[in-house]
Design a protein around this motif. Structure first.
Motif, mmCIF file in Angstrom:
data_model
loop_
_atom_site.group_PDB
_atom_site.id
_atom_site.type_symbol
_atom_site.label_atom_id
_atom_site.label_comp_id
_atom_site.label_asym_id
_atom_site.label_seq_id
_atom_site.Cartn_x
_atom_site.Cartn_y
_atom_site.Cartn_z
ATOM 1 N N LEU A 134 0.851 -1.194 0.000
ATOM 2 C CA LEU A 134 0.000 0.000 0.000
ATOM 3 C C LEU A 134 0.880 1.233 0.000
ATOM 4 O O LEU A 134 1.865 1.314 0.755
ATOM 5 C CB LEU A 134 -0.923 0.002 1.228
ATOM 6 C CG LEU A 134 -1.974 -1.112 1.292
ATOM 7 C CD1 LEU A 134 -2.706 -1.063 2.619
ATOM 8 C CD2 LEU A 134 -2.957 -0.995 0.138
ATOM 9 N N GLU A 135 0.534 2.181 -0.860
ATOM 10 C CA GLU A 135 1.299 3.422 -0.941
ATOM 11 C C GLU A 135 0.954 4.302 0.257
ATOM 12 O O GLU A 135 -0.209 4.392 0.672
ATOM 13 C CB GLU A 135 0.998 4.133 -2.247
ATOM 14 C CG GLU A 135 1.487 3.360 -3.466
ATOM 15 C CD GLU A 135 1.170 4.116 -4.742
ATOM 16 O OE1 GLU A 135 0.441 5.135 -4.668
ATOM 17 O OE2 GLU A 135 1.641 3.685 -5.815
ATOM 18 N N ALA A 136 1.982 4.989 0.762
ATOM 19 C CA ALA A 136 1.816 5.812 1.962
ATOM 20 C C ALA A 136 1.887 7.300 1.626
ATOM 21 O O ALA A 136 2.413 8.101 2.400
ATOM 22 C CB ALA A 136 2.881 5.449 2.990
ATOM 23 N N ILE A 137 1.365 7.707 0.486
ATOM 24 C CA ILE A 137 1.430 9.122 0.071
ATOM 25 C C ILE A 137 0.155 9.862 0.398
ATOM 26 O O ILE A 137 0.092 11.084 0.245
ATOM 27 C CB ILE A 137 1.728 9.210 -1.432
ATOM 28 C CG1 ILE A 137 0.629 8.531 -2.229
ATOM 29 C CG2 ILE A 137 3.087 8.598 -1.749
ATOM 30 C CD1 ILE A 137 0.787 8.684 -3.727
ATOM 31 N N LEU A 150 -13.016 10.554 17.766
ATOM 32 C CA LEU A 150 -11.916 9.866 18.449
ATOM 33 C C LEU A 150 -10.552 10.413 18.050
ATOM 34 O O LEU A 150 -9.515 9.938 18.573
ATOM 35 C CB LEU A 150 -11.962 8.357 18.146
ATOM 36 C CG LEU A 150 -13.168 7.597 18.727
ATOM 37 C CD1 LEU A 150 -13.172 6.155 18.226
ATOM 38 C CD2 LEU A 150 -13.134 7.632 20.250
ATOM 39 N N GLY A 151 -10.512 11.389 17.154
ATOM 40 C CA GLY A 151 -9.237 11.972 16.734
ATOM 41 C C GLY A 151 -8.441 11.071 15.830
ATOM 42 O O GLY A 151 -7.204 11.165 15.800
ATOM 43 N N LEU A 152 -9.124 10.193 15.051
ATOM 44 C CA LEU A 152 -8.425 9.253 14.179
ATOM 45 C C LEU A 152 -8.150 9.826 12.806
ATOM 46 O O LEU A 152 -7.503 9.167 11.996
ATOM 47 C CB LEU A 152 -9.231 7.950 14.041
ATOM 48 C CG LEU A 152 -9.554 7.210 15.335
ATOM 49 C CD1 LEU A 152 -10.382 5.971 15.041
ATOM 50 C CD2 LEU A 152 -8.257 6.827 16.066
ATOM 51 N N ILE A 153 -8.670 11.035 12.532
ATOM 52 C CA ILE A 153 -8.494 11.637 11.216
ATOM 53 C C ILE A 153 -7.500 12.779 11.350
ATOM 54 O O ILE A 153 -7.697 13.715 12.138
ATOM 55 C CB ILE A 153 -9.830 12.147 10.657
ATOM 56 C CG1 ILE A 153 -10.814 10.965 10.523
ATOM 57 C CG2 ILE A 153 -9.618 12.832 9.313
ATOM 58 C CD1 ILE A 153 -12.195 11.383 10.114
ATOM 59 N N LEU A 154 -6.420 12.681 10.578
ATOM 60 C CA LEU A 154 -5.377 13.706 10.608
ATOM 61 C C LEU A 154 -5.660 14.745 9.538
ATOM 62 O O LEU A 154 -6.288 14.440 8.512
ATOM 63 C CB LEU A 154 -4.002 13.070 10.377
ATOM 64 C CG LEU A 154 -3.565 12.030 11.418
ATOM 65 C CD1 LEU A 154 -2.210 11.448 11.040
ATOM 66 C CD2 LEU A 154 -3.522 12.642 12.805
ATOM 67 N N PRO A 155 -5.182 15.976 9.715
ATOM 68 C CA PRO A 155 -5.429 17.012 8.696
ATOM 69 C C PRO A 155 -4.669 16.700 7.403
ATOM 70 O O PRO A 155 -3.735 15.897 7.367
ATOM 71 C CB PRO A 155 -4.892 18.278 9.381
ATOM 72 C CG PRO A 155 -3.936 17.789 10.428
ATOM 73 C CD PRO A 155 -4.476 16.482 10.902
ATOM 74 N N ASP A 156 -5.053 17.363 6.315
ATOM 75 C CA ASP A 156 -4.473 17.087 4.992
ATOM 76 C C ASP A 156 -3.033 17.545 4.883
ATOM 77 O O ASP A 156 -2.296 17.071 4.012
ATOM 78 C CB ASP A 156 -5.312 17.783 3.903
ATOM 79 C CG ASP A 156 -6.706 17.179 3.802
ATOM 80 O OD1 ASP A 156 -6.877 16.033 4.290
ATOM 81 O OD2 ASP A 156 -7.594 17.837 3.239
ATOM 82 N N ARG A 157 -2.630 18.508 5.724
ATOM 83 C CA ARG A 157 -1.265 19.009 5.598
ATOM 84 C C ARG A 157 -0.216 17.997 6.064
ATOM 85 O O ARG A 157 0.989 18.244 5.983
ATOM 86 C CB ARG A 157 -1.119 20.312 6.389
ATOM 87 C CG ARG A 157 -1.252 20.117 7.890
ATOM 88 C CD ARG A 157 -1.024 21.437 8.637
ATOM 89 N NE ARG A 157 -1.105 21.279 10.067
ATOM 90 C CZ ARG A 157 -2.185 21.341 10.771
ATOM 91 N NH1 ARG A 157 -3.358 21.581 10.137
ATOM 92 N NH2 ARG A 157 -2.170 21.192 12.078
ATOM 93 N N PHE A 183 -13.627 6.634 5.306
ATOM 94 C CA PHE A 183 -13.263 6.694 6.719
ATOM 95 C C PHE A 183 -13.388 8.122 7.262
ATOM 96 O O PHE A 183 -13.757 8.338 8.420
ATOM 97 C CB PHE A 183 -11.839 6.161 6.880
ATOM 98 C CG PHE A 183 -11.341 6.164 8.299
ATOM 99 C CD1 PHE A 183 -11.886 5.304 9.255
ATOM 100 C CD2 PHE A 183 -10.329 7.034 8.692
ATOM 101 C CE1 PHE A 183 -11.424 5.313 10.563
ATOM 102 C CE2 PHE A 183 -9.875 7.037 9.995
ATOM 103 C CZ PHE A 183 -10.421 6.180 10.935
ATOM 104 N N ARG A 184 -13.117 9.140 6.424
ATOM 105 C CA ARG A 184 -13.198 10.536 6.864
ATOM 106 C C ARG A 184 -14.638 10.962 7.105
ATOM 107 O O ARG A 184 -14.892 11.940 7.811
ATOM 108 C CB ARG A 184 -12.559 11.449 5.821
ATOM 109 C CG ARG A 184 -11.052 11.261 5.697
ATOM 110 C CD ARG A 184 -10.530 11.995 4.477
ATOM 111 N NE ARG A 184 -10.764 13.431 4.566
ATOM 112 C CZ ARG A 184 -9.878 14.293 5.076
ATOM 113 N NH1 ARG A 184 -8.714 13.861 5.536
ATOM 114 N NH2 ARG A 184 -10.159 15.575 5.132
#
Length: 606
Positions: free
Chosen positions: A500-503, A574-581, A565-566
């Motif tokens: 899986l790509e991590a980009i 629960l704070g599982l979504i990180l910002p896009d930056r 998921f977003r």
């Protein structure tokens, strides 16, 4: 083996009533003055100060002699010089009753156990059984079968392949001697004087049984149709050794028609206790008495008598306890109760062989020792010590490769300025008078000082920058969203397993997504899930798993799953979504992955 009569060997019930118990006419013949055999070797065995020799046998496959003592120790000797070959302990206290040799080792019998060891002394197997109470003798029936007898009412037939025994009940008073005539017939002699002939193919039934001696049996042997025995007779309740050897015709005993008598005797000067046929000759046997008197006998009915007599030199009041004859009949071995072995061979044969076609005996590699020199010896030449041989492809440690050698030339001194001033040139050659500023034969070179050596070392240790090989350089990963990626990037994964790509943002969950993918029950459940919900995590995971199955090792993106998921409010709460930056460097990714795992496992259909 040792004598086969017990301590209390005579009772009134043992007196024979058969017609074989008739008086034998003495046929004593004066022995030859010149003995046919003479002594070749005489050695003291291990532990002779405590134990005597209880078993001795020639190896049937190699030029070895095997000896067992009363303390449970076995030793082998090589060749006519009886060089010690191996020595090992079979039992801590029980004596060795009998030894036989096989192709893959030896079998040593004690009172209650049978030990199999290879000739180098390494034990392979120890067999014990409740039926082995007082074992005495062994017989090698075939390559995979042994027959064991003793002072007990049963014979044991042991399968060497399966290590399983078969009990054969017998009627006589045990079996102290087992000998064969080379065919299917074996003779079982009991200590009470009864001899039973059995067929090795059907050992449960006796072919014929008769009483050879009315007190007890000492020894017997078979060759062809002849059976010889020696033993003790009952004289007013006391067992007395009989001074003759009885020869039995087996054909007459088994009921065949023959004009010969069933038995005849050969008178000896001393009562025999041990008997053995000479395998290389027909009708010749060796009779040994307890005091070491040895007689070579011709046991044929027409010329029965003594051919030669010699004496085994034993110590006073010490009896010969065991004997054996080699297969070539070129060697006789005797063992006594004082721990001595005596090897005899014919007079004209000083290098006897034990077998006609013996295989080579395996010996340990010879250890080459170095000479021993005192530290005070100033005249020793170290160059006389040979270097050990090298294997192919190896070299000495001090043999450095050529690239480690460098040529250094000594620096010449600069020319004296006085010489340059007075020099006159004649073509390419210059002439100048000697200023005599140096002595004769003085070194015209510059001597390196400590500072010069250190400076040279520093200059040599300077590392010049070298380019890093390409396959060790760090790769700059650049993903192309609209086309194929760099072929070199695709070649990094040579495992054939998809990744899986991590980009993408929130790609921290890629590791747990792969854990779910490689869990077969979870993967099967998600692939079978279908529903009409717009943003279903289970549907997106099933779609992602199908892409990984069909990717053929190419990396995939979890974009659809992360987009769904977003949209889950609980995940944002629960704070599982990180910002896009990008993920905050202060975020604890380990705790975040654990929270994501707990959240995803609570979703349906997981």
């Amino acid at each position: 083996m040792e004598y086969h009569y017990p301590d209390l060997c005579i009772t009134n019930e043992q007196l024979t009533t058969e017609h074989y118990g008739a008086e034998f006419t003495p046929q004593y013949i004066a022995p030859n003055q010149e003995a046919e055999y003479e002594i070749r070797s005489n050695i003291i065995v291990d532990g002779n100060d405590r134990f005597g020799v209880s078993a001795v046998v020639f190896d049937k496959y190699e030029e070895l002699i095997w000896m067992g003592e009363q303390g449970g120790h076995v030793t082998s000797y090589y060749g006519p010089n009886m060089q010690k070959y191996t020595s090992f302990q079979v039992h801590e206290s029980d004596q060795i009753r009998d030894i036989i040799t096989a192709e893959n080792g030896i079998y040593a019998l004690t009172k209650s156990a049978l030990r199999h060891q290879i000739r180098r002394g390494i034990p392979k197997h120890t067999y014990r059984s409740n039926n082995m109470t007082d074992m005495q003798c062994l017989y090698h029936v075939s390559t995979h079968k042994l027959l064991m007898g003793g002072h007990q009412d049963k014979l044991l037939e042991l399968d060497l392949t399966k290590m399983k025994e078969t009990v054969i009940l017998i009627q006589e008073e045990g079996c102290a001697v087992l000998r064969s005539n080379g065919s299917s017939l074996i003779a079982c002699g009991s200590a009470g004087g009864v001899v039973t002939l059995r067929d090795v193919r059907t050992p449960r039934s006796a072919v014929h049984t008769f009483r050879a001696h009315n007190a007890c049996l000492s020894d017997l042997d078979m060759q062809g149709d002849l059976l010889i025995t020696c033993g003790f007779a009952d004289s007013v309740g006391v067992a007395v050794a009989e001074p003759y050897v009885i020869v039995w015709d087996v054909r007459c005993l088994r009921g065949t028609q023959s004009a010969k008598e069933p038995a005849w005797s050969i008178q000896t000067a001393s009562p025999p206790l041990l008997l053995h046929f000479l395998p290389a000759f027909s009708g010749r046997a060796v009779a040994v008495s307890g005091d070491g008197h040895v007689a070579l006998l011709d046991v044929n009915a027409s010329s029965a008598g003594i051919q030669s007599v010699f004496q085994v030199d034993t110590q006073s009041s010490v009896e010969v306890s065991v004997m054996d004859v080699s297969s070539t009949s070129q060697a006789l071995i005797f063992g006594d109760q004082s721990g001595h072995l005596h090897l005899f061979s014919p007079r004209q044969n000083r290098e006897p062989v034990f077998n006609n076609f013996s295989r080579a005996t395996e010996f340990a590699d010879q250890v080459v020792g170095l000479p021993s020199v005192s530290f005070k010896d100033t005249t020793f030449q170290f160059s006389s010590v040979p270097m050990p041989p090298l294997t192919s492809g190896s070299r000495w440690f001090n043999a450095l490769p050529p690239e480690f050698y460098r040529k250094y030339y000594r620096k010449p001194k600069p020319i004296d300025p006085e010489v340059l001033k007075t020099m006159k040139m004649q073509g390419p050659i210059g002439y100048a008078p000697n200023p005599k500023t140096s002595k004769r034969n003085q070194i015209p070179y510059v001597e390196d000082t400590l500072e010069d050596l250190n400076a040279m070392k520093i200059s040599e240790n300077k590392i010049s920058p070298q380019p890093i090989p390409k396959h060790y350089q760090k790769l700059d990963l650049r993903y192309n969203k609209h086309g194929p990626n760099d072929p070199e990037l695709e070649a990094c994964n040579k495992t054939g397993l998809p990744g899986l790509e991590a980009i993408l943002p929130n790609a921290y969950c890629n590791s747990m997504l792969q854990v779910l993918y490689y869990t077969p029950p979870v993967k099967a459940t998600l692939l079978a899930h279908t529903c009409a919900k717009e943003f279903c995590l289970s549907c997106e995971l099933g779609f992602l798993f199908r892409m990984l199955d069909t990717s053929g090792g190419m990396p995939c993106q979890a974009g659809n799953f992360l987009r769904a998921f977003r949209t889950v409010p609980e995940a944002a709460a629960l704070g599982l979504i990180l910002p896009d930056r990008g993920p905050d460097t202060r975020v604890d990714v380990i705790a975040l992955i654990q929270s994501w795992n707990r959240f995803i496992l609570h979703q349906n259909p997981l």
